[in-house]
Design a protein around this motif. Structure first.
Motif, mmCIF file in Angstrom:
data_model
loop_
_atom_site.group_PDB
_atom_site.id
_atom_site.type_symbol
_atom_site.label_atom_id
_atom_site.label_comp_id
_atom_site.label_asym_id
_atom_site.label_seq_id
_atom_site.Cartn_x
_atom_site.Cartn_y
_atom_site.Cartn_z
ATOM 1 N N ASN A 222 -28.377 30.553 20.609
ATOM 2 C CA ASN A 222 -29.351 29.504 20.880
ATOM 3 C C ASN A 222 -30.149 29.824 22.142
ATOM 4 O OD1 ASN A 222 -27.590 28.878 22.954
ATOM 5 N ND2 ASN A 222 -27.034 26.859 22.176
ATOM 6 N N GLU A 258 -33.026 19.693 22.278
ATOM 7 C CA GLU A 258 -33.515 19.223 20.979
ATOM 8 C C GLU A 258 -33.695 20.391 20.018
ATOM 9 O OE1 GLU A 258 -36.976 16.714 21.069
ATOM 10 O OE2 GLU A 258 -36.331 15.746 22.936
ATOM 11 N N ASN A 260 -32.196 23.340 20.160
ATOM 12 C CA ASN A 260 -30.884 23.921 19.835
ATOM 13 C C ASN A 260 -30.152 23.081 18.794
ATOM 14 O OD1 ASN A 260 -31.154 26.142 21.516
ATOM 15 N ND2 ASN A 260 -30.115 25.186 23.251
ATOM 16 N N ASN A 261 -30.255 21.766 18.890
ATOM 17 C CA ASN A 261 -29.634 20.903 17.877
ATOM 18 C C ASN A 261 -30.285 21.109 16.510
ATOM 19 O OD1 ASN A 261 -27.830 19.772 19.700
ATOM 20 N ND2 ASN A 261 -29.173 18.056 20.211
ATOM 21 N N LYS A 264 -28.965 24.385 15.175
ATOM 22 C CA LYS A 264 -27.578 24.219 14.738
ATOM 23 C C LYS A 264 -27.503 23.581 13.348
ATOM 24 C CE LYS A 264 -23.196 22.340 16.507
ATOM 25 N NZ LYS A 264 -22.584 21.602 17.649
ATOM 26 N N GLU A 265 -28.320 22.566 13.123
ATOM 27 C CA GLU A 265 -28.334 21.892 11.826
ATOM 28 C C GLU A 265 -28.897 22.811 10.735
ATOM 29 O OE1 GLU A 265 -28.184 19.257 8.657
ATOM 30 O OE2 GLU A 265 -27.063 19.385 10.552
ATOM 31 N N ASP A 283 -23.420 29.315 21.104
ATOM 32 C CA ASP A 283 -23.925 28.498 22.206
ATOM 33 C C ASP A 283 -23.850 29.234 23.538
ATOM 34 O OD1 ASP A 283 -24.727 26.464 23.905
ATOM 35 O OD2 ASP A 283 -22.750 25.497 23.917
#
Length: 387
Positions: A222, A258, A260-261, A264-265, A283
């Motif tokens: 990330n 935001e 990185n999330n 991830k999803e 991470d």
């Protein structure tokens, strides 16, 4: 017994001890096993091992000063994260795909180049300072590399991977920072946020295409907290109220979280569509944030100050003259020079991490505690020390 004879015996014993230690080390390395026979990396300057400077030769000292003692295509004072990962898996440093002289591709290739983006420049609204080698180009290079390798192997070419190696390889991605920061001072974070979903979508589709080529294990790093980097603290507009107690910009760091999330999803969804693949969100953000916020806890002194730069002060960064360069400014030749102790700094040149910081991040990755879902490289390989 004469003094000379005793000295001869002592020398012989020393040689025997040295030989025993050496043989033990060689046997240990010979016994080391790793299911990954190669690494193929996609990225930007954070993981470039010489691709950009192979295409555009111009790199100068002090880059490379810590480990290599000379510039070798890394945008730092020594090794980058991918160097440490290769070392830990018992593999040689990755040769850049664009470097034709002296490269050995038997254990993989590095497609990363400085200033690369995930999206094509015209898609992400970039106008200046961007590499032509976007992720789509790097993927095409990978496809061409695979085809040519398989063709040339039949004719006895050396320094190329075996035809079956692509399924036995680790595929790493460390890219996206330039999509986020490339023209951020000019277009603003709100515009950047509009195309970030396209960035994560492109990464996911690239993984799926490599899967079709045989790839089964993917580590996707990330983004680090850009609000802590000296260059962005100087270049990006912000108020003092936007800076937290550690000297980092809250607004921009929140935007990175935001992104990185979102990444991830997207990787979770990709993983569900590729049942027999390991698609691992890695991470490094939390590790880098910890280094910036608490450098002294990791035997460092400076978090948000660059080692190599000009201007001193809190950041030691001047956007008019980058590390190792000299420029005429206000009638005076100014040179951005390096500190003598880069191991005390998180940031090398205001934009990239030092070897010391890269080593800490690599150790955290190898530890396995920063993967989602849980993933252990130690299940696949005998992890070697990364001294």
């Amino acid at each position: 017994m004469s003094v000379k004879t005793m000295k001869d015996i002592e020398l012989l014993l020393q040689i025997l001890v040295l030989f025993t230690v050496l043989m033990g080390s060689l046997m240990q390395n010979a016994d080391a096993k790793c299911d990954f026979e190669a690494i193929f990396n996609f990225g930007d300057s954070n993981s470039d091992t010489g691709g950009f400077w192979a295409a555009f030769p111009a790199q100068k000292p002090p880059n490379g000063m810590t480990y290599f003692k000379k510039p070798v295509g890394r945008a730092t004072d020594g090794r980058v994260i991918i160097d440490f990962l290769a070392q830990a898996l018992g593999l040689p440093f990755l040769s850049p795909y664009l470097q034709s002289i002296g490269s050995d591709y038997r254990h993989g290739a590095n497609f990363a180049t400085l200033a690369s983006t995930v999206l094509l420049p015209k898609t992400s609204l970039f106008v200046t300072g961007v590499s032509p080698f976007s992720l789509a180009i790097q993927l095409n290079q990978m496809k061409q590399f695979k085809v040519k390798s398989e063709e040339l192997q039949t004719s006895g070419q050396i320094n190329l991977p075996a035809p079956d190696i692509f399924r036995k390889s680790l595929y790493t991605f460390y890219i996206g920072q330039n999509d986020f920061t490339g023209n951020l001072p000019y277009i603003g974070i709100s515009v950047v946020k509009h195309y970030l979903p396209q960035v994560v979508s492109q990464i996911s589709s690239t993984i799926k295409e490599i899967y079709e080529l045989g790839g089964r294990t993917f580590l996707v790093l990330n983004l680090a907290p850009i609000g802590c980097y000296p260059a962005f603290l100087v270049e990006l507009p912000h108020n003092t109220s936007d800076v937290d107690s550690f000297g980092c910009m809250i607004f921009y760091n929140n935007a990175v979280v935001e992104y990185n999330n979102m990444l991830k999803e997207a990787l979770r969804q990709t993983r569900e569509s590729l049942a027999d693949a390991n698609v691992v969100y890695t991470d490094i953000h939390s590790v880098m944030l910890e280094l910036f916020q608490h450098p002294t806890s990791h035997d460092m002194k400076y978090g948000t100050k660059a080692c190599c730069g000009y201007g001193g002060g809190d950041y030691n960064f001047n956007q008019q003259v980058f590390c190792g360069n000299t420029k005429l400014i206000n009638g005076k030749n100014i040179t951005a020079t390096s500190c003598s102790d880069p191991y005390n700094y998180v940031s090398w040149d205001g934009i990239h991490a030092t070897e010391a910081a890269n080593k800490i991040v690599a150790a955290a990755i190898l530890d396995g505690s920063h993967f989602d879902p849980p993933f252990s490289l130690k299940k696949f390989c005998d992890i070697q020390p990364i001294g």
